[in-house]
Write an enzyme that holds these catalytic residues in place. Sequence first.
Site, PDB file in Angstrom:
ATOM      1  N   ASN A  60       0.825  -1.213   0.000  1.00  0.00           N
ATOM      2  CA  ASN A  60       0.000   0.000   0.000  1.00  0.00           C
ATOM      3  C   ASN A  60       0.857   1.260   0.000  1.00  0.00           C
ATOM      4  OD1 ASN A  60      -2.088  -1.807   0.155  1.00  0.00           O
ATOM      5  ND2 ASN A  60      -2.403  -1.544   2.361  1.00  0.00           N
ATOM      6  N   HIS A  70       5.719  -0.787  -2.846  1.00  0.00           N
ATOM      7  CA  HIS A  70       5.253  -0.025  -4.023  1.00  0.00           C
ATOM      8  C   HIS A  70       5.332   1.472  -3.774  1.00  0.00           C
ATOM      9  CE1 HIS A  70       2.878  -3.824  -5.357  1.00  0.00           C
ATOM     10  NE2 HIS A  70       4.166  -3.921  -5.579  1.00  0.00           N
ATOM     11  N   CYS A 108      14.026  15.493 -12.670  1.00  0.00           N
ATOM     12  CA  CYS A 108      15.358  15.421 -12.028  1.00  0.00           C
ATOM     13  C   CYS A 108      15.361  14.538 -10.778  1.00  0.00           C
ATOM     14  CB  CYS A 108      15.840  16.838 -11.681  1.00  0.00           C
ATOM     15  SG  CYS A 108      15.009  17.570 -10.257  1.00  0.00           S
ATOM     16  N   CYS A 117       8.762  21.408 -10.188  1.00  0.00           N
ATOM     17  CA  CYS A 117       9.986  21.268  -9.380  1.00  0.00           C
ATOM     18  C   CYS A 117      10.672  22.634  -9.251  1.00  0.00           C
ATOM     19  CB  CYS A 117      10.909  20.273 -10.085  1.00  0.00           C
ATOM     20  SG  CYS A 117      12.586  20.206  -9.450  1.00  0.00           S
ATOM     21  N   GLY A 138      -5.278  -9.137   3.177  1.00  0.00           N
ATOM     22  CA  GLY A 138      -5.939  -8.236   2.229  1.00  0.00           C
ATOM     23  C   GLY A 138      -5.220  -8.026   0.924  1.00  0.00           C
ATOM     24  N   PRO A 148     -11.697 -11.882   3.088  1.00  0.00           N
ATOM     25  CA  PRO A 148     -13.079 -12.384   3.048  1.00  0.00           C
ATOM     26  C   PRO A 148     -13.357 -13.256   1.827  1.00  0.00           C
ATOM     27  CG  PRO A 148     -13.028 -10.014   2.641  1.00  0.00           C
ATOM     28  CD  PRO A 148     -11.652 -10.416   3.016  1.00  0.00           C
ATOM     29  N   GLN A 149     -12.533 -13.084   0.790  1.00  0.00           N
ATOM     30  CA  GLN A 149     -12.681 -13.939  -0.398  1.00  0.00           C
ATOM     31  C   GLN A 149     -11.926 -15.257  -0.155  1.00  0.00           C
ATOM     32  OE1 GLN A 149     -14.644 -13.292  -3.011  1.00  0.00           O
ATOM     33  NE2 GLN A 149     -15.193 -11.430  -1.872  1.00  0.00           N
TER      34      GLN A 149
HETATM   35  N1  APR Z   1     -10.141  -7.356   4.763  1.00  0.00           N
HETATM   36  C1  APR Z   1      -9.266  -8.202   4.170  1.00  0.00           C
HETATM   37  N2  APR Z   1      -9.164  -8.350   2.828  1.00  0.00           N
HETATM   38  C2  APR Z   1     -10.004  -7.614   2.063  1.00  0.00           C
HETATM   39  C3  APR Z   1     -10.952  -6.714   2.605  1.00  0.00           C
HETATM   40  C4  APR Z   1     -10.990  -6.601   4.016  1.00  0.00           C
HETATM   41  N3  APR Z   1     -11.867  -5.772   4.616  1.00  0.00           N
HETATM   42  N4  APR Z   1     -11.642  -6.140   1.564  1.00  0.00           N
HETATM   43  C5  APR Z   1     -11.131  -6.667   0.435  1.00  0.00           C
HETATM   44  N5  APR Z   1     -10.166  -7.552   0.725  1.00  0.00           N
HETATM   45  C6  APR Z   1      -9.329  -8.332  -0.179  1.00  0.00           C
HETATM   46  C7  APR Z   1      -9.958  -8.634  -1.516  1.00  0.00           C
HETATM   47  O1  APR Z   1     -10.698  -9.838  -1.442  1.00  0.00           O
HETATM   48  C8  APR Z   1      -8.720  -8.788  -2.410  1.00  0.00           C
HETATM   49  O2  APR Z   1      -8.259 -10.132  -2.391  1.00  0.00           O
HETATM   50  O3  APR Z   1      -8.200  -7.541  -0.468  1.00  0.00           O
HETATM   51  C9  APR Z   1      -7.669  -7.913  -1.737  1.00  0.00           C
HETATM   52  C10 APR Z   1      -7.355  -6.653  -2.509  1.00  0.00           C
HETATM   53  O4  APR Z   1      -6.727  -7.062  -3.709  1.00  0.00           O
HETATM   54  P1  APR Z   1      -6.250  -5.919  -4.734  1.00  0.00           P
HETATM   55  O5  APR Z   1      -7.343  -4.924  -4.892  1.00  0.00           O
HETATM   56  O6  APR Z   1      -5.710  -6.645  -5.931  1.00  0.00           O
HETATM   57  O7  APR Z   1      -5.081  -5.171  -3.975  1.00  0.00           O
HETATM   58  P2  APR Z   1      -3.576  -5.653  -3.796  1.00  0.00           P
HETATM   59  O8  APR Z   1      -3.502  -7.147  -3.633  1.00  0.00           O
HETATM   60  O9  APR Z   1      -3.007  -4.839  -2.705  1.00  0.00           O
HETATM   61  O10 APR Z   1      -2.914  -5.221  -5.203  1.00  0.00           O
HETATM   62  C11 APR Z   1      -1.508  -5.361  -5.318  1.00  0.00           C
HETATM   63  O11 APR Z   1      -1.586  -4.207  -7.441  1.00  0.00           O
HETATM   64  O12 APR Z   1      -2.479  -2.496  -8.695  1.00  0.00           O
HETATM   65  C12 APR Z   1      -1.364  -2.897  -7.986  1.00  0.00           C
HETATM   66  O13 APR Z   1       0.196  -1.484  -6.978  1.00  0.00           O
HETATM   67  C13 APR Z   1      -1.109  -1.971  -6.837  1.00  0.00           C
HETATM   68  O14 APR Z   1      -0.217  -2.510  -4.652  1.00  0.00           O
HETATM   69  C14 APR Z   1      -1.218  -2.852  -5.608  1.00  0.00           C
HETATM   70  C15 APR Z   1      -0.971  -4.244  -6.162  1.00  0.00           C
END
Ligand code: APR
Length: 250
Positions: free
Chosen positions: A99, A116, A127, A152, A192, A219-220
Amino acid sequence: MPFDPTLLAQARHVLVFTGAGVSAESGIATFRDKLSGLWERFDPVQLASADGFRADPALVWGWYEMRRAGIAEARPNPAHLAIAELATRVAQLTLVTQNVDDLHERAGSRDVLHLHGRLEAFRCFDCAKPVRNMPAPAKHAGEGRRIAPPRCAYCAGPVRPGVVWFGESLPGHTLERAFAAAEHCDLVLSVGTSGLVQPAASIPRLALAAGATLVHVNPQPVLTGHPREFALAATAGEVLPALLQAAWAR
Ligand code: APR
């Protein structure tokens, strides 16, 4: 066999690996959740890439100002707070996040490894000089609103957010520290994340392969195929405080 939370209390070194889902309960949009996810509404290549910024700096800057405004209004949720609390309970904790928000820091976590980058680590697109004391995001930073990026002070190049864009490499030292933690830890909480974006997504699996126990918090449904791999299918804000409670039950 269900995950035994006392493993958390017994762990020597816990690696917490977070994605956008850990900030979801703070009201920050994830990337790939159906409908609400950012990539459902915006084209990542157009917005989160150097080419996209070069092609239309005002569109990309406006999009990040919208996100920055949302983050500024958001508060750390019980998941962020539980992770900060966990660091005071275990001998060693490494927090690695995908994040770019500062909610872990605002919850009290220290030494957060941002794979990231960090939105607030602004720098000149030309620059690369760091740009400090950026004013609060423009009030009108609404969705998709075009806002010309500041310039800048040294070279008048456009200022960019400190995030790693698609096609850019991750900060080497941060990645090395994250891989080292994966090799050394004995328990990983993967919280998450969809686990789709490499090389970040390989970290929890690396730890599992190195002998750690891997616990997914999402949750998925997450497929688990290893005896030391577990999935806690609920939100981070529900699971993490309960996990600490159970691990250190009086
Ligand atoms: N608690 C836990 N998990 C959750 C919740 C919650 N309340 N709400 C959603 N999720 C889960 C979703 O089910 C999903 O699997 O969080 C995950 C989010 O996945 P993404 O949206 O793909 O985010 P992330 O995995 O952080 O993406 C990775 O992709 O786009 C790039 O740079 C961006 O850092 C990011 C990277």
